[in-house]
Design a protein around this motif. Sequence first.
Motif, mmCIF file in Angstrom:
data_model
loop_
_atom_site.group_PDB
_atom_site.id
_atom_site.type_symbol
_atom_site.label_atom_id
_atom_site.label_comp_id
_atom_site.label_asym_id
_atom_site.label_seq_id
_atom_site.Cartn_x
_atom_site.Cartn_y
_atom_site.Cartn_z
ATOM 1 N N ALA A 138 0.828 -1.208 0.000
ATOM 2 C CA ALA A 138 0.000 0.000 0.000
ATOM 3 C C ALA A 138 0.862 1.258 0.000
ATOM 4 C CB ALA A 138 -0.927 -0.010 1.211
ATOM 5 N N LEU A 139 1.932 1.259 0.789
ATOM 6 C CA LEU A 139 2.792 2.434 0.873
ATOM 7 C C LEU A 139 3.515 2.701 -0.442
ATOM 8 C CD1 LEU A 139 4.371 1.963 4.423
ATOM 9 C CD2 LEU A 139 2.665 3.653 3.739
ATOM 10 N N VAL A 140 3.944 1.640 -1.098
ATOM 11 C CA VAL A 140 4.733 1.799 -2.320
ATOM 12 C C VAL A 140 3.859 2.086 -3.539
ATOM 13 C CG1 VAL A 140 6.193 0.541 -3.957
ATOM 14 C CG2 VAL A 140 6.702 0.454 -1.518
ATOM 15 N N LEU A 141 2.715 1.426 -3.628
ATOM 16 C CA LEU A 141 1.899 1.531 -4.837
ATOM 17 C C LEU A 141 0.906 2.690 -4.813
ATOM 18 C CD1 LEU A 141 1.149 -2.230 -5.572
ATOM 19 C CD2 LEU A 141 2.774 -0.724 -6.735
ATOM 20 N N GLY A 142 0.459 3.085 -3.636
ATOM 21 C CA GLY A 142 -0.531 4.157 -3.590
ATOM 22 C C GLY A 142 -1.788 3.770 -4.353
ATOM 23 N N ASN A 143 -2.261 4.658 -5.219
ATOM 24 C CA ASN A 143 -3.480 4.389 -5.991
ATOM 25 C C ASN A 143 -3.304 3.245 -6.987
ATOM 26 O OD1 ASN A 143 -4.861 6.435 -4.688
ATOM 27 N ND2 ASN A 143 -4.294 7.981 -6.209
ATOM 28 N N ALA A 144 -2.057 2.958 -7.345
ATOM 29 C CA ALA A 144 -1.803 1.882 -8.309
ATOM 30 C C ALA A 144 -2.162 0.513 -7.746
ATOM 31 C CB ALA A 144 -0.336 1.900 -8.740
ATOM 32 N N ILE A 145 -2.433 0.455 -6.451
ATOM 33 C CA ILE A 145 -2.790 -0.835 -5.855
ATOM 34 C C ILE A 145 -4.156 -1.308 -6.344
ATOM 35 C CG2 ILE A 145 -4.026 -0.057 -3.776
ATOM 36 C CD1 ILE A 145 -2.233 -2.137 -2.248
ATOM 37 N N LEU A 164 8.416 -4.816 -7.508
ATOM 38 C CA LEU A 164 8.309 -5.999 -6.650
ATOM 39 C C LEU A 164 6.933 -6.088 -5.994
ATOM 40 C CD1 LEU A 164 11.815 -6.082 -4.925
ATOM 41 C CD2 LEU A 164 11.017 -7.407 -6.888
ATOM 42 N N ALA A 165 6.358 -4.941 -5.656
ATOM 43 C CA ALA A 165 5.008 -4.947 -5.082
ATOM 44 C C ALA A 165 4.005 -5.487 -6.091
ATOM 45 C CB ALA A 165 4.623 -3.540 -4.642
ATOM 46 N N LYS A 166 4.171 -5.128 -7.359
ATOM 47 C CA LYS A 166 3.278 -5.631 -8.408
ATOM 48 C C LYS A 166 3.515 -7.119 -8.656
ATOM 49 C CE LYS A 166 2.718 -1.155 -10.679
ATOM 50 N NZ LYS A 166 2.917 -0.354 -11.909
ATOM 51 N N VAL A 167 4.756 -7.547 -8.546
ATOM 52 C CA VAL A 167 5.060 -8.981 -8.657
ATOM 53 C C VAL A 167 4.308 -9.754 -7.570
ATOM 54 C CG1 VAL A 167 6.872 -10.714 -8.327
ATOM 55 C CG2 VAL A 167 7.308 -8.723 -9.777
ATOM 56 N N GLY A 168 4.372 -9.239 -6.345
ATOM 57 C CA GLY A 168 3.690 -9.900 -5.238
ATOM 58 C C GLY A 168 2.191 -9.970 -5.438
ATOM 59 N N ARG A 169 1.588 -8.873 -5.892
ATOM 60 C CA ARG A 169 0.138 -8.855 -6.119
ATOM 61 C C ARG A 169 -0.252 -9.822 -7.236
ATOM 62 N NH1 ARG A 169 -2.535 -4.583 -7.945
ATOM 63 N NH2 ARG A 169 -4.418 -5.235 -6.849
ATOM 64 N N GLN A 170 0.559 -9.867 -8.284
ATOM 65 C CA GLN A 170 0.236 -10.768 -9.386
ATOM 66 C C GLN A 170 0.333 -12.226 -8.941
ATOM 67 O OE1 GLN A 170 2.603 -11.598 -13.329
ATOM 68 N NE2 GLN A 170 1.187 -9.900 -13.724
ATOM 69 N N ALA A 205 10.918 -10.353 -4.288
ATOM 70 C CA ALA A 205 9.692 -9.831 -3.676
ATOM 71 C C ALA A 205 9.518 -10.383 -2.263
ATOM 72 C CB ALA A 205 8.485 -10.180 -4.540
ATOM 73 N N ARG A 206 9.839 -11.652 -2.071
ATOM 74 C CA ARG A 206 9.735 -12.241 -0.727
ATOM 75 C C ARG A 206 10.769 -11.625 0.217
ATOM 76 N NH1 ARG A 206 8.656 -17.314 -3.854
ATOM 77 N NH2 ARG A 206 6.453 -17.793 -3.445
ATOM 78 N N LYS A 207 11.974 -11.450 -0.267
ATOM 79 C CA LYS A 207 13.033 -10.894 0.571
ATOM 80 C C LYS A 207 12.708 -9.473 1.008
ATOM 81 C CE LYS A 207 18.052 -10.234 0.693
ATOM 82 N NZ LYS A 207 19.326 -10.376 -0.074
ATOM 83 N N ALA A 208 12.038 -8.711 0.139
ATOM 84 C CA ALA A 208 11.700 -7.318 0.436
ATOM 85 C C ALA A 208 10.343 -7.178 1.126
ATOM 86 C CB ALA A 208 11.712 -6.499 -0.854
ATOM 87 N N LEU A 209 9.719 -8.292 1.482
ATOM 88 C CA LEU A 209 8.418 -8.312 2.153
ATOM 89 C C LEU A 209 7.312 -7.672 1.312
ATOM 90 C CD1 LEU A 209 8.891 -7.730 6.003
ATOM 91 C CD2 LEU A 209 8.107 -9.771 4.807
#
Length: 221
Positions: A138-145, A164-170, A205-209
């Motif tokens: 949420a912090l990194v993506l903002g509205n892009a989430i 990496l946040a988008k990788v995790g969501r996908q 993505a896992r390493k960066a939580l």
Amino acid sequence: MRYQDFLPAPWEELENGLPTDEQAALERVVGSRIAYEDLTDDDVARDGAQSFPRSLRARWAMGHRWVRLRNRDTGDEFVLRLQFKGDGTREAYVSAVISPFQNGRETTGAQLRALPVSAIGAAYTKREIGNAVALNRALVLGNAIDEDPLKPLPNGRVTDQAFLAKVGRQYDAMEERHAGEDVGAMMAELNGVAPSTARKWLTAARKALFLMPVAAGRKRG
């Protein structure tokens, strides 16, 4: 599923953190017996209003929480002290167990043996990491989430947090639709990259939580 159903059945959470005065009283009697006021500058690093533990005793004093659980089948209640290792792993374990007074009923060995302390610690660890993953995204993506996670990913690097946040969501979205399948390979196909590249994305993505760790007994990817 209710929020407290993260615990192994038939256990449920009644209180996630007792009132501050109750926690302090328990800590003085059956906890670490080290109050925050006892800590020195050698124990704690202070940055404005924030404090960070430096020493082991500071971790004990600052990295714990008292919770109340109940067995839905029997009505048995326990108060548990959760200790968080505070070493970057967010791992929690049960460090003390109290059987509260329950209308004069006897506390038996069978009741204590039925309390799955290791599984409860693992469940809290999973929830802590899950909360951190959700917050980081949420912090990194903002509205892009709110974007469709199943669209092909934009070009990105494993050093790019938004990527990496988008990788995790996908990964989460695909795993929800294709549970038990090789999601890493499916992501590689969707994004037109080699499977080894997709695996590198997932590892980063896992390493960066930004993605949950691989559950024990499961293959990566």
